[in-house]
Design an enzyme around this catalytic site. Structure first.
Site, PDB file in Angstrom:
ATOM      1  N   GLU A  56    -136.888  20.308  54.692  1.00 34.50           N
ATOM      2  CA  GLU A  56    -137.299  18.973  55.136  1.00 34.50           C
ATOM      3  C   GLU A  56    -137.758  19.091  56.595  1.00 34.50           C
ATOM      4  O   GLU A  56    -136.986  19.561  57.440  1.00 34.50           O
ATOM      5  CB  GLU A  56    -136.088  18.020  55.099  1.00 34.50           C
ATOM      6  CG  GLU A  56    -136.033  17.121  53.903  1.00 34.50           C
ATOM      7  CD  GLU A  56    -134.786  16.231  53.902  1.00 34.50           C
ATOM      8  OE1 GLU A  56    -134.877  15.115  53.420  1.00 34.50           O
ATOM      9  OE2 GLU A  56    -133.713  16.646  54.374  1.00 34.50           O
ATOM     10  N   ASN A  69    -130.359  14.206  51.601  1.00 38.69           N
ATOM     11  CA  ASN A  69    -128.923  13.910  51.672  1.00 38.69           C
ATOM     12  C   ASN A  69    -128.610  12.444  51.373  1.00 38.69           C
ATOM     13  O   ASN A  69    -127.536  12.128  50.870  1.00 38.69           O
ATOM     14  CB  ASN A  69    -128.356  14.321  53.035  1.00 38.69           C
ATOM     15  CG  ASN A  69    -128.218  15.843  53.126  1.00 38.69           C
ATOM     16  OD1 ASN A  69    -128.329  16.531  52.117  1.00 38.69           O
ATOM     17  ND2 ASN A  69    -127.994  16.358  54.320  1.00 38.69           N
TER      18      ASN A  69
END
Ligand code: NAD
Length: 736
Positions: A476, A514
């Site tokens: 990411e 997440n």
């Protein structure tokens, strides 16, 4: 003599034509319409030329071929759209004819009357191996780079150019099914053992050996075109088949939970195809293939796992006009769990790395990790000793920050602590050259806040790796408010250099992956609190297509990490920012029971010494009054687990954290294995239709809580009958 764009032909004194496939401007050969047209003409040409006794086909590149090209798959999608339009019958017929093009081209090759040998010099995938199977002889080089596979099932389809008919007529049915339903790669030697190639030779013997097969009188007739042909093991009506076939669908269901129509179609093609003449088998395969191409699963998987993944890998989100970054040196600061692995993957890409920690011992310990990996890879024959030594020589462990002065990129992976990060950032910038880019691997701290520690916040960015770094393909890239284009371009160039797939997300707590993972675990907490038996939660997740159950995943990432995140959220955002029942559950495990997760040998599961398998902790039953399994609807559990994640993904789009649906989808599959058959979080919503998704959310919200309430964006999209790919396409196009 060559009149072709993609092939050259050289006929030797023995009358053997060497056809070399070497597409201009491409690093790998792929099947395109032009390639098929040219191959068609080549078959006519060699048949017409009396001087040609036989043909060897090979590749002029280091690999043989990767199979079908993106543009062909895209063209099939366009045909699909037609199928949904006014005249579905004609459009489906067109689709049927288009998908059969390769099938009947390869059939023409194998019935051309002249012997063909495929000389497999490197990776040979999908349609390229199906073409090789249509050749009368197959010789593979024994080079490590040779990988042979029919991997179509991994993108929701199946080998539809004769693969399902030829493989089980050469190999035994069980091996054939195993190869095609898993899409796994074979070495040349394994392919030979399965009877899929005739010879495996030294690379420099490849062409001579292939030509020799023709000189030795290779018959231009396939075994299945000979009178009296029987498939290995005798076909379907034998005692051995009576063992295999009743079990095969059950085994497949155990592996795939019935989520992959493409995999099931392989079983059908083989079972039905082996009972009929070969050409009828090809037609059966063509019918199933046409059907599978029309499934939502095939459409979504091809889009995410093939097209989008390639586009993101090639820098779809990279800002234009910035020269490609060259990495003469990368510095990794913090040689702990993550830093050590980041140094390894960087050196494995041939980039020199300085690995810095507080003292020499800590820095050396980080390099030890790479030494262990290299020793393991050499031991398993996956790496040569020289390559291993070269890789390790690229990593310089030191406590001396001066060593990073000339680094092009610094990746900080020190403790997750704002004060430590601030101190380290200042120390780095005191020596770092002016135009270098600074990246933080933080997993929870917003980048914009950390960038305040920097003198040049426009050169500050997040590069968030996932553990285990060596295996996880996703990275990411996180933009702080002030992150500039050069920082983004450099981060993307670095991710490309280490051969991983990036998604670019805007700054928020938990970023994208997440946040989604947290929802998955939170839904499991809810279920436990409701008294759903833990085994049902874990099984429902697997039946929904998740690779790891939420409780098992929580053990892997550590239960005490969840506990710390709850505490940090309360400290930063107040008690109302967390679900106190969840906090209580996690606190009971961590503080009350010392169940910190797998690392502690106990969490939601108990981890007895190997070879015993992990088992759910029986004490979970005593925490909450238990429901009877027969009172729990497993379909609803499956829906809850997928919907809660997909809803979170939709929220990240609504908040502008993720801006491109391709990134949400690819990120969800590569980041946490979101049910791949759906094509990812947003394709899951688009696939069922936003209207249906909103209705499902409302139904779940009525029973399981307001966190299932559809968001304003979703309601708006439902009212307008939009999809994520439709609504957010301009952004995707602009970025591309
Ligand atoms: P870790 O504790 O294993 O490693 C941190 C390392 O930083 C240690 O070796 C420590 O000695 C070193 N360090 C501390 N202060 C330092 C200083 N002043 N100068 C130089 N080195 C110093 O932690 P980790 O799990 O590797 O996490 C590192 C970072 O990566 C954190 O920001 C974490 O949030 C992030 N992260 C972790 C994971 C994960 O799964 N563990 C995943 C993604 C991101």
């Amino acid at each position: 003599m060559s009149a072709y764009n993609n092939f050259t032909i050289e006929t030797d004194a023995d009358g053997i034509a060497l056809v070399t496939w070497d597409m201009p401007d491409k690093s790998m050969n792929v099947f395109t319409v032009e390639v098929m047209d040219e191959l068609d003409k080549i078959i006519d040409q060699v048949v017409a030329d009396a001087a040609v006794k036989g043909v060897v086909i090979t590749s002029g590149k280091s690999s043989f071929s990767g199979g079908a090209d993106l543009s062909m798959i895209k063209a099939s999608f366009d045909l699909l759209k037609d199928a949904q339009a006014a005249d579905p019958a004609t459009a489906v017929k067109k689709l049927f004819d288009t998908t059969g093009r390769m099938t009947w081209l390869f059939r023409k090759l194998e019935t051309s009357g002249k012997p063909w040998v495929s000389a497999i010099n490197g990776t040979c995938m999908g349609g390229a191996f199906e073409m090789s199977l249509a050749c009368h002889g197959r010789v593979a080089s024994n080079a490590k780079s040779v990988k042979i596979a029919l991997p179509e099932v991994k993108v929701g389809i199946f080998p539809g150019a004769g693969g399902t008919q030829r493989v089980p007529r050469l190999a035994n049915a069980q091996d054939a099914l195993q190869m095609m339903t898993t899409g796994s790669s074979l070495t040349g030697a394994r392919a030979k053992a399965m009877n899929l190639v005739h010879q495996v030779v030294e690379p420099d013997q490849l062409i001579p050996a292939a030509k020799q097969m023709i000189k030795d009188g290779l018959k231009p007739v396939q075994p299945w075109d000979e009178k009296g042909f029987k498939a290995p093991g005798g076909g379907i009506w034998t005692p051995a088949s009576a063992q295999l076939w009743p079990a095969a669908p059950a085994i497949l269901r155990r592996e795939t939970a019935g989520n992959y129509p493409g995999a099931l179609a392989i079983l059908k093609c083989v079972y039905e195809g082996l009972q009929v003449p070969f050409e009828t088998g090809l037609r059966i395969e063509q019918r199933y293939f046409t059907h599978i191409l029309q499934t939502t699963e095939a459409f979504s998987m091809i889009r995410s796992l093939f097209i989008s993944m390639q586009e993101l890998g090639k820098g779809a989100r990279r800002p234009a006009g910035i020269p490609k970054a060259e990495f003469k040196k990368v510095a990794v600061v913090g040689a702990g769990f993550m830093g050590a692995s980041i140094a390894y993957v960087t050196a494995a890409a041939g980039i020199p790395v300085v690995l810095i920690d507080r003292d020499q011992e800590a820095a050396d310990k980080g390099k030890t990790h790479s030494e262990g990996l290299v020793t393991g890879a050499i031991g398993k024959g996956r790496m040569s000793k020289e390559d291993g030594e070269k890789l390790l020589s690229l990593i310089t462990p030191t406590p001396d920050y001066a060593a990073l002065a000339d680094a092009d990129l610094v990746i900080e992976a020190v403790f997750e602590d704002r004060t430590v990060k601030k101190e380290v950032t200042e120390k780095i910038e005191a020596v770092l050259k002016e135009d270098a880019i600074f990246a933080s691997n933080t997993s929870t701290l917003p980048i914009t806040g950390l960038a305040k520690n920097s003198r040049r916040p426009n050169q500050f960015i997040g590069i968030h790796f996932f553990s285990p770094v060596e295996n996880m393909m996703l990275v990411e890239v996180i933009l702080g408010k002030e992150t500039g284009d050069k920082a983004l371009a450099t981060a993307l160039d670095y991710v490309a250099a280490i051969r991983k797939t990036p998604i670019v997300v805007n700054d928020t707590r938990g970023f994208y992956v997440n946040r989604c993972v947290f929802r998955y675990m939170a839904e499991a907490y809810d279920m436990l609190i409701e008294g759903v038996p833990a085994a049902m939660i874990e099984n429902a997740a697997k039946m929904a297509g998740m690779p790891v159950g939420p409780l098992s995943l929580n053990d892997e990432v550590a239960v005490d990490l969840s506990y710390k995140i709850f505490k940090a959220s309360i400290a930063d955002l107040g008690a109302e920012s967390v679900d106190l029942r969840h906090m209580e559950l996690v606190t009971t495990l961590v503080e009350g029971e010392g169940r910190l997760g797998r690392k502690a040998g106990k969490g939601f599961y108990d981890y007895p010494p190997k070879p015993a398998k992990k088992k759910l902790w029986p004490g979970l039953k005593d925490l909450y009054p238990q429901q009877k399994p027969e009172d729990v609807d497993i379909q609803v559990l499956k829906q809850r687990l997928l919907v809660t994640i997909a809803l979170e993904a939709a929220r990240t789009m609504e908040e502008g954290i993720v801006t491109d649906p391709r990134e949400a989808d690819v990120g969800s599959i590569l980041g946490f294995g979101f049910a791949p058959y759906t094509g990812g979080t947003l394709s899951y919503i688009d696939g069922m239709g936003v209207k249906a998704f909103v209705a499902l959310c409302e139904k779940l919200a009525a029973t399981y809580g307001s966190h299932f309430q559809p968001t304003p964006l979703l309601k708006d999209m439902a009212a307008k009958d939009e999809t994520f790919y439709g609504r957010f396409a301009p952004q995707a196009k602009k970025a591309a």
